[in-house]
Structure formats: structure tokens, C-alpha cells
Design a protein around this motif. Structure first.
Motif, PDB file in Angstrom:
ATOM      1  N   LYS A  20       0.548  -1.191   0.024  1.00 42.52           N
ATOM      2  CA  LYS A  20      -0.173  -0.071  -0.242  1.00 42.52           C
ATOM      3  C   LYS A  20       1.077   1.094  -0.204  1.00 42.52           C
ATOM      4  O   LYS A  20       2.051   1.443   0.257  1.00 42.52           O
ATOM      5  CB  LYS A  20      -1.507   0.091   0.849  1.00 42.52           C
ATOM      6  N   GLY A  21       0.696   2.366  -0.459  1.00 49.45           N
ATOM      7  CA  GLY A  21       1.168   3.551  -0.749  1.00 49.45           C
ATOM      8  C   GLY A  21       1.228   4.048   0.974  1.00 49.45           C
ATOM      9  O   GLY A  21       0.898   4.281   1.319  1.00 49.45           O
ATOM     10  N   ASP A  22       2.655   4.791   0.745  1.00 55.03           N
ATOM     11  CA  ASP A  22       3.278   4.848   1.823  1.00 55.03           C
ATOM     12  C   ASP A  22       4.154   5.790   1.431  1.00 55.03           C
ATOM     13  O   ASP A  22       5.227   6.190   1.354  1.00 55.03           O
ATOM     14  CB  ASP A  22       4.167   4.245   2.734  1.00 55.03           C
ATOM     15  N   GLY A  23       3.663   7.483   1.302  1.00 60.80           N
ATOM     16  CA  GLY A  23       4.386   8.686   1.175  1.00 60.80           C
ATOM     17  C   GLY A  23       5.807   8.668   1.742  1.00 60.80           C
ATOM     18  O   GLY A  23       6.678   9.042   1.484  1.00 60.80           O
ATOM     19  N   VAL A  24       5.525   8.667   2.957  1.00 56.07           N
ATOM     20  CA  VAL A  24       6.584   8.605   3.946  1.00 56.07           C
ATOM     21  C   VAL A  24       7.943   8.495   3.864  1.00 56.07           C
ATOM     22  O   VAL A  24       8.738   8.278   3.616  1.00 56.07           O
ATOM     23  CB  VAL A  24       5.917   9.075   5.843  1.00 56.07           C
ATOM     24  N   LEU A  25       7.392   6.583   3.308  1.00 58.75           N
ATOM     25  CA  LEU A  25       8.425   6.073   2.830  1.00 58.75           C
ATOM     26  C   LEU A  25       8.744   6.734   1.592  1.00 58.75           C
ATOM     27  O   LEU A  25      10.336   6.737   1.365  1.00 58.75           O
ATOM     28  CB  LEU A  25       8.420   4.880   2.782  1.00 58.75           C
ATOM     29  N   ALA A  26       9.039   6.754   0.424  1.00 56.19           N
ATOM     30  CA  ALA A  26       9.394   7.263  -0.155  1.00 56.19           C
ATOM     31  C   ALA A  26      10.157   8.277  -0.009  1.00 56.19           C
ATOM     32  O   ALA A  26      10.731   8.811  -0.304  1.00 56.19           O
ATOM     33  CB  ALA A  26       8.103   8.574  -1.075  1.00 56.19           C
ATOM     34  N   ASP A  27       9.812  10.226   1.419  1.00 59.49           N
ATOM     35  CA  ASP A  27      10.581  10.926   1.437  1.00 59.49           C
ATOM     36  C   ASP A  27      11.506  10.524   2.402  1.00 59.49           C
ATOM     37  O   ASP A  27      12.462  11.738   1.593  1.00 59.49           O
ATOM     38  CB  ASP A  27       9.072  11.481   1.831  1.00 59.49           C
ATOM     39  N   VAL A  28      11.225   9.296   2.894  1.00 63.47           N
ATOM     40  CA  VAL A  28      12.584   9.327   3.875  1.00 63.47           C
ATOM     41  C   VAL A  28      13.495   8.703   2.740  1.00 63.47           C
ATOM     42  O   VAL A  28      14.945   8.886   2.914  1.00 63.47           O
ATOM     43  CB  VAL A  28      12.167   8.222   4.493  1.00 63.47           C
ATOM     44  N   GLU A  29      13.388   8.265   1.642  1.00 60.99           N
ATOM     45  CA  GLU A  29      14.411   7.888   0.410  1.00 60.99           C
ATOM     46  C   GLU A  29      14.969   8.311  -0.837  1.00 60.99           C
ATOM     47  O   GLU A  29      16.219   8.517  -0.440  1.00 60.99           O
ATOM     48  CB  GLU A  29      13.555   7.010  -0.338  1.00 60.99           C
ATOM     49  N   ARG A  30      14.347   9.664  -0.652  1.00 61.03           N
ATOM     50  CA  ARG A  30      13.853  11.053  -1.772  1.00 61.03           C
ATOM     51  C   ARG A  30      15.479  12.002  -0.915  1.00 61.03           C
ATOM     52  O   ARG A  30      16.577  12.614  -1.305  1.00 61.03           O
ATOM     53  CB  ARG A  30      13.227  11.992  -1.715  1.00 61.03           C
ATOM     54  N   ALA A  31      15.005  11.728   1.059  1.00 57.00           N
ATOM     55  CA  ALA A  31      15.890  12.743   1.666  1.00 57.00           C
ATOM     56  C   ALA A  31      17.537  12.110   1.829  1.00 57.00           C
ATOM     57  O   ALA A  31      18.638  12.804   1.842  1.00 57.00           O
ATOM     58  CB  ALA A  31      15.207  12.442   2.839  1.00 57.00           C
ATOM     59  N   SER A  32      17.736  10.884   1.901  1.00 57.14           N
ATOM     60  CA  SER A  32      19.132   9.648   2.050  1.00 57.14           C
ATOM     61  C   SER A  32      19.290   9.931   0.706  1.00 57.14           C
ATOM     62  O   SER A  32      20.745  10.112   0.381  1.00 57.14           O
ATOM     63  CB  SER A  32      18.369   8.570   2.227  1.00 57.14           C
ATOM     64  N   GLU A  33      18.635   9.878  -0.683  1.00 58.26           N
ATOM     65  CA  GLU A  33      19.366   9.996  -1.243  1.00 58.26           C
ATOM     66  C   GLU A  33      20.056  12.013  -1.601  1.00 58.26           C
ATOM     67  O   GLU A  33      20.832  12.435  -2.316  1.00 58.26           O
ATOM     68  CB  GLU A  33      18.345   9.965  -2.992  1.00 58.26           C
ATOM     69  N   ALA A  34      19.262  12.540  -1.244  1.00 55.92           N
ATOM     70  CA  ALA A  34      19.468  14.463  -1.179  1.00 55.92           C
ATOM     71  C   ALA A  34      20.508  14.837  -0.491  1.00 55.92           C
ATOM     72  O   ALA A  34      21.385  15.306  -1.060  1.00 55.92           O
ATOM     73  CB  ALA A  34      18.279  15.105  -1.269  1.00 55.92           C
TER      74      ALA A  34
END
Length: 221
Positions: A20-34
Motif C-alpha cells: 500500500k502506498g506510503d508517501g513517508v517512506l518515499a520521502d525518506v528515500e528521497r531525503a537520504s538520496e539528497a
């Protein structure tokens, strides 16, 4: 398609059906990459597996060796039985800073304690504190120290504690490669073969992160 293309496509197929979609985990991935963290965190499938194991065990207390950006910690902390606690060790202060922001962003910051510094040293200090035993342990740090981390995991656990050690197959290099990480995994296997207080199995995996695997162990005494 190549093997890797097939593995990735299969991962994406199951992801579309079982997550199920979890926008927070996607945000976490983006923050780590950034933040420039290396792209070596657990995959979504691996993260959910950890979470399901935590839920299945009914774990209230979790120990992690290797925080990176906090991705695996978030998957596990989201399933932790409250009141609960997750203690995680990270060598790099910058990684720990990113992880702290990420676990707070995910709403589990109150459950997660990030300790910065060499894990073996930190685990020794934690043992001296005589904490309540941990129910679940995830080891995903420098592979050369796997056997050391396992010993602390057993000493900080209890009969029934589940231990997961990640990245043990290493594309098959575990069989004979002379690199420090592969040697460390083989040393871990040798230790597990001799210990009467731990029962373990190794599972090979393929997926978007390639060919690898993990060891699943249970403290028996």
C-alpha cells in the motif's frame, strides 16, 4: 531480458500488488538520496519483511547494527509493540543525523534511539547497562565484524530472540572471495556452526538489488 531485468520486473510486479502506498517512506528515500547517502539501504520488500517478522514475533525491543538513513529502522519501528524501543548503531555522524530526521518524519522518532560510533564499542557499553533483553536484532553493518555483532546479539537477547544478518551471499562471493566482507560472512557461518545456543538458516534472494541473501537465526538457549 537479462537476469537482473527479470528480477527487477518481478519485484515491481509483487510491489504493485502487495504494497500500500506510503508517501513517508518515499520521502525518506528521497531525503537520504539528497543527503548523498549510499544507495545500500534495504529494498521495500526487505523492509516489509523485517516489519512482518517484528510483528510476527510480537517484538517490543529491537536492536539494529547499521542505521544508515533509518530506512530499515522505520520499517521495524512501525511494527513495534508499544511501549517499545529500538536501539540502532551508526558509525557515521552524518548518516545518523539524516536518520534522526527520517525517523522523526516517519512518526516513530519517539521509539528510536540512535547511538553514534563504532558498533562493537557501543554494544559493549549497552551490555554494561544491563538493558531488558531484545526480542529482535537486525545486523546490517560492516561484514567483517558480523561474528562480533552476533555474539552481542545473543548476549543482549533471550531464548526466542530472532536475529537477521543481511547481505551474506554477496552475489556468490561468499564461497571463496578474499575480500574482507566475504571472509567476515564465512567466519560468521563457522561461528554459527559451532554455537549450540543459536539455530540458523541462510536464504538466497534475488531482486531489484541483485543476487544476495540473509541469515535468519533464533536464540535457543
Amino acid at each position: 531480458m537479462s537476469n537482473q531485468e527479470t528480477w527487477t520486473a518481478v519485484d515491481e510486479y509483487f510491489y504493485s500488488g502487495l504494497f500500500k502506498g506510503d508517501g513517508v517512506l518515499a520521502d525518506v528515500e528521497r531525503a537520504s538520496e539528497a543527503a548523498g547517502l549510499p544507495a545500500i539501504s534495504v529494498s521495500a520488500a526487505q523492509g516489509k519483511l523485517l516489519g512482518l517478522l517484528v510483528r510476527g514475533v510480537g517484538a517490543h525491543r529491537i536492536l539494529e547494527v547499521g542505521t544508515l538513513g533509518g530506512h530499515s529502522a522505520i520499517w521495524m519501528a512501525k511494527e513495534i509493540g508499544r511501549p517499545g524501543r529500538l536501539v540502532t548503531f551508526e558509525l557515521d555522524p552524518r548518516h545518523a543525523e539524516v536518520a534522526r530526521a527520517n525517523v522523526d518524519r516517519a512518526g516513530v522518532g519517539d521509539l528510536v534511539e540512535i547511538r553514534v560510533g563504532p558498533a562493537a564499542e557501543g554494544l559493549g557499553k549497552l551490555l554494561d547497562e544491563r538493558p531488558e533483553p531484545f526480542d529482535f536484532v537486525f545486523i546490517d553493518a560492516d561484514k567483517a565484524s558480523n561474528a562480533v555483532y552476533l555474539d552481542y546479539a545473543v548476549r543482549l537477547g533471550h531464548p526466542g530472540t530472532v536475529i537477521v544478518v543481511d547481505n551474506v551471499v554477496r552475489g556468490g562471493r561468499v564461497l571463496s572471495a578474499p575480500d574482507e566482507a566475504s571472509v567476515g560472512v564465512r567466519e560468521l557461518v563457522d561461528v554459527l556452526a559451532e554455537r549450540a545456543d543459536v539455530d540458523a538458516v541462510a536464504i538466497q534472494t534475488v531482486g531489484s538489488r541483485g543476487y544476495d541473501g540473509f541469515i535468519l537465526a533464533v536464540v535457543t538457549g
